[in-house]
Design an enzyme around this catalytic site. Structure first.
Site, PDB file in Angstrom:
ATOM      1  N   ASP A  35       0.821  -1.210   0.000  1.00 33.38           N
ATOM      2  CA  ASP A  35       0.000   0.000   0.000  1.00 33.38           C
ATOM      3  C   ASP A  35       0.859   1.267   0.000  1.00 33.38           C
ATOM      4  O   ASP A  35       2.092   1.193   0.081  1.00 33.38           O
ATOM      5  CB  ASP A  35      -0.942  -0.051   1.220  1.00 33.38           C
ATOM      6  CG  ASP A  35      -2.343   0.444   0.880  1.00 33.38           C
ATOM      7  OD1 ASP A  35      -2.477   1.240  -0.053  1.00 33.38           O
ATOM      8  OD2 ASP A  35      -3.299   0.032   1.575  1.00 33.38           O
TER       9      ASP A  35
ATOM     10  N   TRP B 140      -2.704   3.477  -6.170  1.00 32.94           N
ATOM     11  CA  TRP B 140      -3.925   4.185  -6.601  1.00 32.94           C
ATOM     12  C   TRP B 140      -3.673   5.075  -7.829  1.00 32.94           C
ATOM     13  O   TRP B 140      -4.342   6.103  -8.012  1.00 32.94           O
ATOM     14  CB  TRP B 140      -4.499   5.059  -5.487  1.00 32.94           C
ATOM     15  CG  TRP B 140      -4.376   4.485  -4.118  1.00 32.94           C
ATOM     16  CD1 TRP B 140      -4.919   3.308  -3.696  1.00 32.94           C
ATOM     17  CD2 TRP B 140      -3.675   5.043  -2.988  1.00 32.94           C
ATOM     18  NE1 TRP B 140      -4.596   3.107  -2.374  1.00 32.94           N
ATOM     19  CE2 TRP B 140      -3.846   4.148  -1.910  1.00 32.94           C
ATOM     20  CE3 TRP B 140      -2.945   6.207  -2.785  1.00 32.94           C
ATOM     21  CZ2 TRP B 140      -3.292   4.382  -0.657  1.00 32.94           C
ATOM     22  CZ3 TRP B 140      -2.392   6.453  -1.528  1.00 32.94           C
ATOM     23  CH2 TRP B 140      -2.560   5.545  -0.486  1.00 32.94           C
ATOM     24  N   GLY B 141      -2.683   4.743  -8.635  1.00 33.13           N
ATOM     25  CA  GLY B 141      -2.378   5.563  -9.818  1.00 33.13           C
ATOM     26  C   GLY B 141      -1.689   6.870  -9.490  1.00 33.13           C
ATOM     27  O   GLY B 141      -1.384   7.670 -10.381  1.00 33.13           O
TER      28      GLY B 141
ATOM     29  N   ASP C 256      -9.946   3.733  -3.785  1.00 31.81           N
ATOM     30  CA  ASP C 256     -10.729   2.640  -3.194  1.00 31.81           C
ATOM     31  C   ASP C 256     -12.157   2.624  -3.749  1.00 31.81           C
ATOM     32  O   ASP C 256     -12.820   3.652  -3.834  1.00 31.81           O
ATOM     33  CB  ASP C 256     -10.776   2.790  -1.672  1.00 31.81           C
ATOM     34  CG  ASP C 256      -9.434   2.443  -1.052  1.00 31.81           C
ATOM     35  OD1 ASP C 256      -8.442   2.311  -1.800  1.00 31.81           O
ATOM     36  OD2 ASP C 256      -9.372   2.309   0.181  1.00 31.81           O
TER      37      ASP C 256
HETATM   38  C1  GLA Z   1      -5.944   1.468   1.293  1.00 36.31           C
HETATM   39  C2  GLA Z   1      -6.071   0.493   0.114  1.00 36.31           C
HETATM   40  C3  GLA Z   1      -7.233  -0.456   0.398  1.00 36.31           C
HETATM   41  C4  GLA Z   1      -6.993  -1.206   1.687  1.00 36.31           C
HETATM   42  C5  GLA Z   1      -6.795  -0.212   2.840  1.00 36.31           C
HETATM   43  C6  GLA Z   1      -6.339  -0.898   4.106  1.00 36.31           C
HETATM   44  O1  GLA Z   1      -7.025   2.341   1.394  1.00 36.31           O
HETATM   45  O2  GLA Z   1      -6.280   1.187  -1.077  1.00 36.31           O
HETATM   46  O3  GLA Z   1      -7.374  -1.386  -0.678  1.00 36.31           O
HETATM   47  O4  GLA Z   1      -5.857  -2.028   1.544  1.00 36.31           O
HETATM   48  O5  GLA Z   1      -5.795   0.757   2.508  1.00 36.31           O
HETATM   49  O6  GLA Z   1      -6.131  -0.001   5.154  1.00 36.31           O
END
Ligand code: GLA
Length: 370
Positions: free
Chosen positions: A125, A160-161, A182
């Site tokens: 992440d 996330w790009g 997300d």
């Molecule tokens: C981010 C990621 C999610 C998830 C959460 C966990 O928001 O994009 O997919 O893994 O963290 O905290």
């Protein structure tokens, strides 16, 4: 080494921090009993919140003994004994997004530990990156650390790009990269996810796939990102877009209680074949002079010389979409055969002379040959 979009399950969408050993083992069992594993969904991935809040005296991350009383190796062995793969989660920053220890400045140590746990996949992440650290460098570093431990571990960057990921991700060991923020489980979440991917461009290529986040198909509004849920047709639209765009198919719904209609949707052989097609071509938009705003016609060359075409209606009313199939190289007057991937019905038309009516929030997905 995996060369196709990964297929599996991830805990985050429904369970958030409420994860434990029993849940993971039951999920592994359900993947087998539902036939989803046979359909290709092999990776069982534990997301954030699996560890204690602090590292131990040797600087190692420690699995939470309340949630995982037998430790991670035990789980890995159980999952492997079922013929499945085991995925875990960490983060570029010094904390994970939910505030547990991240791998910043512990990359080599953590990669060793994760390999000892027996992982096959690491979701990595992008939260809490200290100001002096460059995210790109840290993605490179963890990829390198994992590759040294075990080159078969799939490294899944979850950026996330952001920071223009698409321009540098192929310089790393990442085999998948999160291209969108997300997702949440309702029509707005689905539309937002698809729009983000369209705005960024349909970047995807063999060996490093853009991951549009966990599939909400069948989630029904429950759990961590369940925000009202979506209709059957809306889930079909999401599934079709992921299939066409080669996004990893990581289910976020509770597979232990999934209804047959969604098991069938997720196991649809034609959809999965499209998703797993080994062509190196990226999907691309067909010119849209004829098409209403919010309606999209997208094509993708398939390895066998056929062309997949998706017509997506993100508006709130029915639209007519005319795919300019000649953009693919097919000549205007050619007779082509469209086969609907969902209904399996076929019909013949002259290239560029076909218009489909697509209802609000719905899509049509075809394979075209001539
Ligand atoms: C981010 C990621 C999610 C998830 C959460 C966990 O928001 O994009 O997919 O893994 O963290 O905290």
């Amino acid at each position: 080494m995996e060369r196709k979009p990964i297929m599996g399950f991830n805990t985050w969408n429904v369970f958030g921090e409420n994860i434990n050993e029993e849940l993971i083992m039951q999920t592994a069992d359900a993947l087998i009993s539902t036939g989803l594993a046979d359909a290709g969904y092999k990776y069982v991935i534990i997301d954030d919140c699996w560890s204690l809040r602090e590292r131990d005296e040797n600087g190692n991350i420690v699995a939470d003994p309340k949630k995982f009383p037998h430790g991670m190796r035990y789980l890995a062995d159980y999952i492997h004994s079922k013929g499945l793969k085991f995925g875990m989660y960490s983060c570029v920053g010094d904390k994970t997004c939910a505030g547990y220890p991240g791998s910043c400045d512990h990359e080599f140590q953590d990669a060793k530990l994760f390999n000892e746990f027996g992982i096959d996949y690491l979701k990595y992440d992008y939260c809490y990156i200290p100001g002096f650290v460059k995210g790109k460098g840290r993605i490179r570093k963890m990829g390198l650390a994992l590759a040294r431990e075990n080159p078969d571990i799939v490294f899944a960057a979850c950026t996330w790009g952001s920071d223009d990921t698409k321009s540098w991700i192929s310089e790393t060991y990442a085999k998948t990269w999160r291209s969108t923020g997300d997702i949440w489980d309702n029509w707005k979440g689905t539309r937002h996810c698809i729009r983000q991917q369209l705005e960024m461009g349909l970047i995807n290529y063999l060996g490093c796939f853009n991951d549009m986040d966990m599939l909400t198909v069948g989630q029904g509004g429950v759990g961590n990102v369940g925000k009202g849920g979506s209709t059957f047709e809306e889930y079909k639209t999401l599934m079709s877009f992921y299939a066409l765009c080669g996004s990893p198919l990581i289910m976020g719904s509770d597979v232990r209680s999934m209804s047959k209609e969604y098991i069938d949707m997720l196991s649809n052989k034609e959809l999965i074949a499209l998703n797993q097609d080994t062509t190196t071509a990226k999907p691309f938009s067909l010119s849209d002079a004829e098409n209403p705003i919010g309606a999209y016609a997208i094509a993708k060359f398939l390895a066998n010389g056929e062309i997949a075409v998706g017509l997506f209606n993100l508006t709130d009313h029915e639209v007519e979409i005319t795919p300019t199939i000649s953009d693919t190289g097919i000549e205007y007057e050619t007779k082509v055969t469209y086969t609907d991937v969902w209904t399996k019905e076929s019909f013949e038309v002259i290239a560029d002379k076909f218009t489909a009516k697509v209802k609000a929030h719905e899509c049509k997905l075809y394979v075209v040959k001539f």
